[in-house]
Motif scaffolding. Structure first.
Motif, PDB file in Angstrom:
ATOM      1  N   LEU A 180      11.118  -8.755  67.166  1.00 11.62           N
ATOM      2  CA  LEU A 180       9.841  -8.056  67.270  1.00 11.62           C
ATOM      3  C   LEU A 180       9.126  -8.004  65.930  1.00 11.62           C
ATOM      4  CD1 LEU A 180      10.977  -5.020  69.457  1.00 11.62           C
ATOM      5  CD2 LEU A 180       9.791  -7.084  70.235  1.00 11.62           C
ATOM      6  N   ALA A 181       7.806  -8.225  65.946  1.00 16.00           N
ATOM      7  CA  ALA A 181       7.023  -8.130  64.712  1.00 16.00           C
ATOM      8  C   ALA A 181       6.871  -6.685  64.268  1.00 16.00           C
ATOM      9  CB  ALA A 181       5.640  -8.765  64.922  1.00 16.00           C
ATOM     10  N   ASN A 182       6.802  -5.769  65.237  1.00 18.85           N
ATOM     11  CA  ASN A 182       6.613  -4.354  64.917  1.00 18.85           C
ATOM     12  C   ASN A 182       7.478  -3.493  65.846  1.00 18.85           C
ATOM     13  OD1 ASN A 182       5.757  -1.885  64.059  1.00 18.85           O
ATOM     14  ND2 ASN A 182       3.628  -2.118  64.672  1.00 18.85           N
ATOM     15  N   PRO A 183       8.771  -3.403  65.568  1.00 14.80           N
ATOM     16  CA  PRO A 183       9.659  -2.645  66.451  1.00 14.80           C
ATOM     17  C   PRO A 183       9.338  -1.154  66.497  1.00 14.80           C
ATOM     18  CG  PRO A 183      10.815  -3.305  64.459  1.00 14.80           C
ATOM     19  CD  PRO A 183       9.516  -4.041  64.461  1.00 14.80           C
ATOM     20  N   ALA A 184       8.630  -0.633  65.490  1.00  7.61           N
ATOM     21  CA  ALA A 184       8.296   0.794  65.474  1.00  7.61           C
ATOM     22  C   ALA A 184       7.503   1.190  66.719  1.00  7.61           C
ATOM     23  CB  ALA A 184       7.506   1.147  64.218  1.00  7.61           C
ATOM     24  N   MET A 185       6.756   0.248  67.260  1.00  6.45           N
ATOM     25  CA  MET A 185       6.000   0.510  68.477  1.00  6.45           C
ATOM     26  C   MET A 185       6.950   0.871  69.627  1.00  6.45           C
ATOM     27  SD  MET A 185       3.166  -2.103  69.937  1.00  6.45           S
ATOM     28  CE  MET A 185       1.694  -1.501  70.691  1.00  6.45           C
ATOM     29  N   HIS A 186       8.063   0.125  69.721  1.00  6.21           N
ATOM     30  CA  HIS A 186       9.054   0.399  70.752  1.00  6.21           C
ATOM     31  C   HIS A 186       9.794   1.703  70.458  1.00  6.21           C
ATOM     32  CE1 HIS A 186       8.151  -3.732  71.663  1.00  6.21           C
ATOM     33  NE2 HIS A 186       8.989  -3.752  72.681  1.00  6.21           N
ATOM     34  N   TYR A 187      10.073   1.951  69.188  1.00  2.00           N
ATOM     35  CA  TYR A 187      10.777   3.188  68.839  1.00  2.00           C
ATOM     36  C   TYR A 187       9.956   4.399  69.287  1.00  2.00           C
ATOM     37  CZ  TYR A 187      13.230   0.001  65.615  1.00  2.00           C
ATOM     38  OH  TYR A 187      13.927  -1.035  65.063  1.00  2.00           O
ATOM     39  N   GLY A 188       8.645   4.306  69.152  1.00  2.00           N
ATOM     40  CA  GLY A 188       7.789   5.396  69.593  1.00  2.00           C
ATOM     41  C   GLY A 188       7.879   5.608  71.090  1.00  2.00           C
ATOM     42  N   LEU A 189       7.928   4.501  71.847  1.00  2.00           N
ATOM     43  CA  LEU A 189       8.090   4.613  73.294  1.00  2.00           C
ATOM     44  C   LEU A 189       9.415   5.287  73.641  1.00  2.00           C
ATOM     45  CD1 LEU A 189       6.848   1.167  74.675  1.00  2.00           C
ATOM     46  CD2 LEU A 189       5.824   3.402  75.093  1.00  2.00           C
ATOM     47  N   PHE A 190      10.470   4.875  72.966  1.00  2.00           N
ATOM     48  CA  PHE A 190      11.779   5.468  73.236  1.00  2.00           C
ATOM     49  C   PHE A 190      11.762   6.971  72.978  1.00  2.00           C
ATOM     50  CE2 PHE A 190      13.836   1.199  71.846  1.00  2.00           C
ATOM     51  CZ  PHE A 190      13.433   0.611  73.029  1.00  2.00           C
ATOM     52  N   THR A 191      11.156   7.349  71.859  1.00  2.00           N
ATOM     53  CA  THR A 191      11.102   8.770  71.504  1.00  2.00           C
ATOM     54  C   THR A 191      10.297   9.560  72.530  1.00  2.00           C
ATOM     55  OG1 THR A 191      11.309   8.273  69.145  1.00  2.00           O
ATOM     56  CG2 THR A 191      10.398  10.419  69.735  1.00  2.00           C
ATOM     57  N   ASN A 192       9.171   9.022  72.941  1.00  2.00           N
ATOM     58  CA  ASN A 192       8.289   9.736  73.870  1.00  2.00           C
ATOM     59  C   ASN A 192       8.816   9.770  75.302  1.00  2.00           C
ATOM     60  OD1 ASN A 192       6.435  10.244  71.811  1.00  2.00           O
ATOM     61  ND2 ASN A 192       5.294   8.356  72.205  1.00  2.00           N
ATOM     62  N   LEU A 193       9.596   8.754  75.674  1.00  2.00           N
ATOM     63  CA  LEU A 193      10.029   8.625  77.070  1.00  2.00           C
ATOM     64  C   LEU A 193      11.525   8.821  77.266  1.00  2.00           C
ATOM     65  CD1 LEU A 193       7.849   5.524  78.044  1.00  2.00           C
ATOM     66  CD2 LEU A 193       7.389   7.932  78.534  1.00  2.00           C
ATOM     67  N   ALA A 194      12.215   9.231  76.221  1.00  2.00           N
ATOM     68  CA  ALA A 194      13.657   9.464  76.330  1.00  2.00           C
ATOM     69  C   ALA A 194      13.949  10.597  77.301  1.00  2.00           C
ATOM     70  CB  ALA A 194      14.231   9.795  74.955  1.00  2.00           C
ATOM     71  N   PRO A 195      15.111  10.576  77.934  1.00  2.00           N
ATOM     72  CA  PRO A 195      15.465  11.679  78.824  1.00  2.00           C
ATOM     73  C   PRO A 195      15.692  12.959  78.029  1.00  2.00           C
ATOM     74  CG  PRO A 195      17.337  10.226  78.524  1.00  2.00           C
ATOM     75  CD  PRO A 195      16.161   9.544  77.881  1.00  2.00           C
ATOM     76  N   GLU A 196      15.590  14.068  78.702  1.00  2.00           N
ATOM     77  CA  GLU A 196      15.803  15.357  78.047  1.00  2.00           C
ATOM     78  C   GLU A 196      17.217  15.416  77.456  1.00  2.00           C
ATOM     79  OE1 GLU A 196      15.599  20.153  79.062  1.00  2.00           O
ATOM     80  OE2 GLU A 196      15.057  18.652  80.579  1.00  2.00           O
TER      81      GLU A 196
END
Length: 212
Positions: A180-196
């Motif tokens: 990935l050229a910008n993995p931080a974009m995915h990290y943000g998705l993981f953080t926002n959509l992670a399970p409780e």
């Protein structure tokens, strides 16, 4: 448990009794300087998970390290003249006092025209850490820390989020990001959509992080 991410699929685990290196591949760097390893574990045969040039020297510098591989990687390490142990899903081994349970079996589908290769996941100390390799396999055991695949030809972001939710670890450490050229974009998705109850931690490359 301490975790060091050497980029992409390569992770060093310090369990308290053992030092275990997983998937030292060609897209990772810095692992070749590690010493006093108890084991090197390979999930599957792809070059981004096993660096055939660096692996022999790494094992030479770590004579006490056991090399453990999946069935599909056997031919590669045999040609390198290395001593190794092949494991299959359902196997259990002990490394320096750490329990390793082998799960999974197959690599995720890349494309219908590309043959599916073997892939095993490694559960360390009964789920204290789980490295799935290139698969979506969800183990029966509760996972405390998950090495979460982030980007790959076989993976889209939505699938990674769904996998994170299916495993529902206490901590997710994103790995397999080098494509990935910008993995931080995915990290943000993981953080926002992670399970409780799941925390997403993104260590800097080579950083020693204590996760419990």
């Amino acid at each position: 448990m301490r975790v060091v991410h050497f980029g992409h699929a390569c992770v060093l685990l310090e369990t308290g009794t053992a030092r275990i290196l997983l998937d030292p591949g060609a897209f990772s760097a810095g692992f070749e300087g590690e010493r006093e390893l108890d084991a090197v574990l390979i999930t599957h045969q792809h070059f981004d998970h096993i660096d055939s040039e660096k692996l022999p020297k790494l094992l030479e510098a770590n004579p006490g390290a056991k090399l453990i591989v999946d069935p599909g990687t056997e031919e590669t390490v045999r040609k390198l003249g290395l001593e190794y142990q092949v494991v299959n899903p359902g196997d259990a081994v002990e490394i320096g006092g750490a329990a390793i349970n082998v799960v999974g079996g197959q690599h995720a589908v890349i494309h219908a025209d590309i043959p599916v290769v073997p892939n095993v996941g490694y559960l360390v100390d009964h789920g204290a850490f789980y490295h799935p390799g290139d698969s979506f396999f969800v183990p029966e055991q509760k996972v405390d820390v998950l090495g979460l695949p982030t980007g790959a030809p076989w993976l889209k972001a939505a699938e990674a989020v769904d996998y994170l939710r299916a495993v529902a670890p206490r901590v997710a450490v994103p790995i397999h990001e080098a494509v990935l050229a910008n993995p931080a974009m995915h990290y943000g998705l993981f953080t926002n959509l992670a399970p409780e109850g799941t925390e997403v931690r993104v260590p800097a490359r080579g950083e020693d992080v204590k996760l419990r």
